[in-house]
Scaffold this active site. Structure first.
Site, PDB file in Angstrom:
ATOM      1  N   ASP A  38       0.862  -1.179   0.000  1.00 21.94           N
ATOM      2  CA  ASP A  38       0.000   0.000   0.000  1.00 21.94           C
ATOM      3  C   ASP A  38       0.901   1.232   0.000  1.00 21.94           C
ATOM      4  OD1 ASP A  38      -2.173   1.983   0.818  1.00 21.94           O
ATOM      5  OD2 ASP A  38      -3.283   0.098   0.959  1.00 21.94           O
ATOM      6  N   ASP A  61       3.921   1.747  -4.405  1.00 24.02           N
ATOM      7  CA  ASP A  61       2.938   2.442  -5.226  1.00 24.02           C
ATOM      8  C   ASP A  61       2.754   1.619  -6.502  1.00 24.02           C
ATOM      9  OD1 ASP A  61       1.454   4.071  -6.867  1.00 24.02           O
ATOM     10  OD2 ASP A  61       2.709   5.852  -6.607  1.00 24.02           O
ATOM     11  N   VAL A  62       1.613   0.952  -6.614  1.00 21.90           N
ATOM     12  CA  VAL A  62       1.423   0.016  -7.727  1.00 21.90           C
ATOM     13  C   VAL A  62       1.218   0.709  -9.064  1.00 21.90           C
ATOM     14  CG1 VAL A  62       0.541  -1.834  -6.250  1.00 21.90           C
ATOM     15  CG2 VAL A  62      -1.064  -0.184  -7.264  1.00 21.90           C
ATOM     16  N   SER A 142     -15.537  -3.752 -10.350  1.00 19.20           N
ATOM     17  CA  SER A 142     -16.657  -3.112  -9.668  1.00 19.20           C
ATOM     18  C   SER A 142     -17.903  -3.302 -10.516  1.00 19.20           C
ATOM     19  CB  SER A 142     -16.381  -1.621  -9.484  1.00 19.20           C
ATOM     20  OG  SER A 142     -17.553  -0.908  -9.136  1.00 19.20           O
ATOM     21  N   TYR A 155     -13.449   6.226 -13.783  1.00 17.44           N
ATOM     22  CA  TYR A 155     -13.465   5.073 -12.883  1.00 17.44           C
ATOM     23  C   TYR A 155     -14.238   3.913 -13.510  1.00 17.44           C
ATOM     24  CZ  TYR A 155     -14.670   2.186  -8.843  1.00 17.44           C
ATOM     25  OH  TYR A 155     -14.848   1.130  -7.983  1.00 17.44           O
ATOM     26  N   LYS A 159     -12.734   0.158 -14.631  1.00 15.42           N
ATOM     27  CA  LYS A 159     -13.218  -1.113 -14.092  1.00 15.42           C
ATOM     28  C   LYS A 159     -13.762  -2.025 -15.192  1.00 15.42           C
ATOM     29  CE  LYS A 159     -12.091  -0.537  -9.843  1.00 15.42           C
ATOM     30  NZ  LYS A 159     -11.042  -1.397  -9.232  1.00 15.42           N
TER      31      LYS A 159
END
Length: 274
Positions: A38, A61-62, A142, A155, A159
């Site tokens: 994270d 940080d991905v 989502s 967003y 997704k």
């Protein structure tokens, strides 16, 4: 708990809080050795201290694909393998009343965390799994990627991309015995709705969030509120051999929301109307 993940090594990205922390706790309780990452170092370190044992936090940080690779390498080096990869890390876009008002300033951030990191995590985990008997990859999408709607368009687009990528990766990796599935949470109480508010919305944040939550309840056939544990249970299923013949699927955990609109019955009527 039944120790369903005993002798398994798992990674959870975005695991310091919210859904991610629920996944970390459930996997650890089921006997897995868990590496989670994270950007929230304080919260991640606190969770590592809370769980102890074979639970390791990595600050990462991905959105940086090299950082994703470092997390995978850490798990393999620390515990000698990798059996389960959960690409959970995600960020919301900024809520806008109209597309005309969206300056798309958050596009690259949202896409780098929600899509690029999922692709890199799937790739890097699968490279190891393909040479060591296979494994399970779980990508968090989502219901916003399934159902169209306004507001947080970047967003939703991110997704939806996760869903398509998951299915494509499942096809490509199947001959390596690497299963790739997705979970689509909906109406789960986390901070992501609150984080989508713009600066001017913050003054009326409680009213804003209450309105969104009420709309979610109205659209949900099951009236029980969804929980982080519900999502963790779905992730556990995909992580275990119970799903050994399941790949390329998208499982909504949403109280039936994407199944269709709730039918409202008129008082005193046997019929049903929308």
């Amino acid at each position: 708990m039944t120790d369903e993940l005993a002798d398994k090594v798992a990674i959870v990205t975005g695991g310091a809080s919210g859904l991610g922390a629920g996944l970390v706790r459930r996997f650890a309780a089921e006997g897995a050795k868990v590496v989670f990452c994270d950007v929230d170092t304080d919260t991640g370190t606190a969770l590592e201290s809370e769980l102890g044992g074979d639970t390791v936090f990595v600050a990462a940080d991905v959105s940086d694909v090299d950082e994703v690779g470092r997390v995978v390498s850490t798990a393999v080096q620390r515990f000698g393998g990798l059996h389960v990869m959960v690409n959970n890390a995600g960020v919301s876009g900024t809520m806008h009343r109209r597309l005309f008002d969206d300056d798309l300033a958050d596009f690259h951030k949202v896409m780098s965390v929600n899509v690029l990191a999922v692709m890199a995590g799937t790739r890097d985990a699968a490279r190891h799994m393909a040479e060591h008997g296979g494994g399970s990859i779980v990508n968090l999408t989502s219901i916003g990627g399934i159902q169209a709607g306004g507001g947080v368009l970047t967003y939703r687009a991110s997704k939806a991309a996760v869903i398509q990528f998951t299915k494509c990766a499942a096809i490509e990796l199947a001959h390596h015995e690497v299963r790739v599935n997705a979970i689509a949470p909906g109406n789960i109480r986390t901070a992501i709705v609150r984080k989508s508010a713009t600066g001017e919305d913050l003054e009326k944040l409680e009213q804003f969030e209450a309105k969104i939550r009420q709309r979610m309840r109205d659209d949900r056939p099951l009236k029980r509120e969804g929980t982080v544990d519900d999502v963790a249970e779905a992730a556990l299923y995909f992580a275990t051999d119970r799903s050994r013949y399941v790949t390329g699927t998208v499982l909504p955990v949403d109280g039936g929301t994407v199944a269709g609109k709730v039918l409202v019955r008129k008082p005193g009527s046997d019929g049903a109307t929308r």
